[in-house]
Design a protein around this motif. Sequence first.
Motif, PDB file in Angstrom:
ATOM      1  N   CYS A 188      11.825 -42.133  81.735  1.00 40.77           N
ATOM      2  CA  CYS A 188      11.002 -41.483  80.627  1.00 40.77           C
ATOM      3  C   CYS A 188       9.609 -40.929  81.299  1.00 40.77           C
ATOM      4  CB  CYS A 188      10.555 -42.569  79.716  1.00 40.77           C
ATOM      5  SG  CYS A 188      12.017 -42.892  78.708  1.00 40.77           S
ATOM      6  N   ARG A 189       9.047 -41.671  82.390  1.00 41.83           N
ATOM      7  CA  ARG A 189       7.756 -41.088  82.940  1.00 41.83           C
ATOM      8  C   ARG A 189       8.025 -39.884  83.926  1.00 41.83           C
ATOM      9  NH1 ARG A 189       7.045 -45.519  85.147  1.00 41.83           N
ATOM     10  NH2 ARG A 189       7.697 -45.144  87.249  1.00 41.83           N
ATOM     11  N   VAL A 190       9.148 -39.935  84.456  1.00 41.79           N
ATOM     12  CA  VAL A 190       9.220 -38.813  85.433  1.00 41.79           C
ATOM     13  C   VAL A 190       9.628 -37.343  84.327  1.00 41.79           C
ATOM     14  CG1 VAL A 190      10.798 -37.595  86.973  1.00 41.79           C
ATOM     15  CG2 VAL A 190      10.243 -39.894  87.406  1.00 41.79           C
ATOM     16  N   GLN A 244      18.487 -28.226  79.247  1.00 38.05           N
ATOM     17  CA  GLN A 244      18.953 -27.978  80.773  1.00 38.05           C
ATOM     18  C   GLN A 244      20.573 -27.460  80.873  1.00 38.05           C
ATOM     19  OE1 GLN A 244      16.019 -28.657  82.597  1.00 38.05           O
ATOM     20  NE2 GLN A 244      15.058 -29.388  80.800  1.00 38.05           N
ATOM     21  N   PRO A 245      20.856 -26.596  82.030  1.00 39.92           N
ATOM     22  CA  PRO A 245      22.159 -26.519  82.365  1.00 39.92           C
ATOM     23  C   PRO A 245      22.520 -27.737  82.705  1.00 39.92           C
ATOM     24  CG  PRO A 245      20.655 -24.698  83.377  1.00 39.92           C
ATOM     25  CD  PRO A 245      19.779 -25.887  82.890  1.00 39.92           C
ATOM     26  N   ASN A 285      22.137 -33.599  87.830  1.00 39.55           N
ATOM     27  CA  ASN A 285      21.545 -33.955  89.457  1.00 39.55           C
ATOM     28  C   ASN A 285      20.130 -34.684  89.159  1.00 39.55           C
ATOM     29  OD1 ASN A 285      23.782 -32.622  90.632  1.00 39.55           O
ATOM     30  ND2 ASN A 285      22.596 -30.762  90.868  1.00 39.55           N
ATOM     31  N   ALA A 286      19.386 -34.210  88.017  1.00 42.06           N
ATOM     32  CA  ALA A 286      18.115 -34.695  88.102  1.00 42.06           C
ATOM     33  C   ALA A 286      18.342 -36.432  87.415  1.00 42.06           C
ATOM     34  CB  ALA A 286      17.449 -34.069  86.943  1.00 42.06           C
ATOM     35  N   LEU A 287      19.230 -36.520  86.377  1.00 44.12           N
ATOM     36  CA  LEU A 287      19.543 -37.773  85.980  1.00 44.12           C
ATOM     37  C   LEU A 287      20.169 -38.695  87.005  1.00 44.12           C
ATOM     38  CD1 LEU A 287      20.411 -36.829  82.386  1.00 44.12           C
ATOM     39  CD2 LEU A 287      18.081 -38.084  82.918  1.00 44.12           C
TER      40      LEU A 287
END
Length: 248
Positions: A149-151, A167-168, A174-176
Amino acid sequence: VDANPNVLLASLTGQGLTGPGSENASFGSAIEARSGIAASTGYPGGLPVISGRNLNYPDQISCLYAAAAIVSALHRQLIRPGAIHLDVSQRDLAIFTIGDRIIDVSLGNASVGPLGNFEPEFAQQASWRTADGQWLAVSIRHEVAASLCRVLSIGSLGGIGDWISKQPLKTARNALCAMGAVCAPVQTGSQVFNDPLVVGGPAIGRTPAGELAKGFPFQFEQAPMKITLESPAIGEHNDQLLRHQGGR
């Protein structure tokens, strides 16, 4: 038994060969209802959900358990010879898959019901549509929830769906995943057939003519199984089988 004192017969039945329910016809939907599986699926406050004619989930349970039971019976015959008749009840096997629910009720938790996508070990778990119109399945454990949540600069995990929708799919996945979440795209049938992670495994195979076919749910390392024949036409092997049965 007279012809073969070590005969092994496995009977796969809907609700057993004898006893209550044995006289009833049993389809997958009836077994899901009778076993309690249907009451455990769906969303809180919603209707019970059955998997439907095309899936009939308990069918897959019975064949796998039956194979294991047959192997166990063969092992027993090596130790103690004798005829064995296995009565494999699909209803009873399905009940075994929800043992945790039965324990909850036995401990006095009468409110056990469908959980939807929720599981206690996850802080958030669901599928969300991405900006490019695809779907992403995400499971977030409690220990990574705060840092995620912070990021992402969201106040709580309740805002994860809104973030994903902007987001695509590839960017969101990739981020998660980089932040400790477990996620994967929800693939259509055609996408599965083109996924190298799937095609490279044993689940999807090819016939000698190169046609796609159902492969194997597991594989032997020393002697890998492979598809050696095309799917037969109706009656193609009748003469061969009849000759074999007649001993000619």
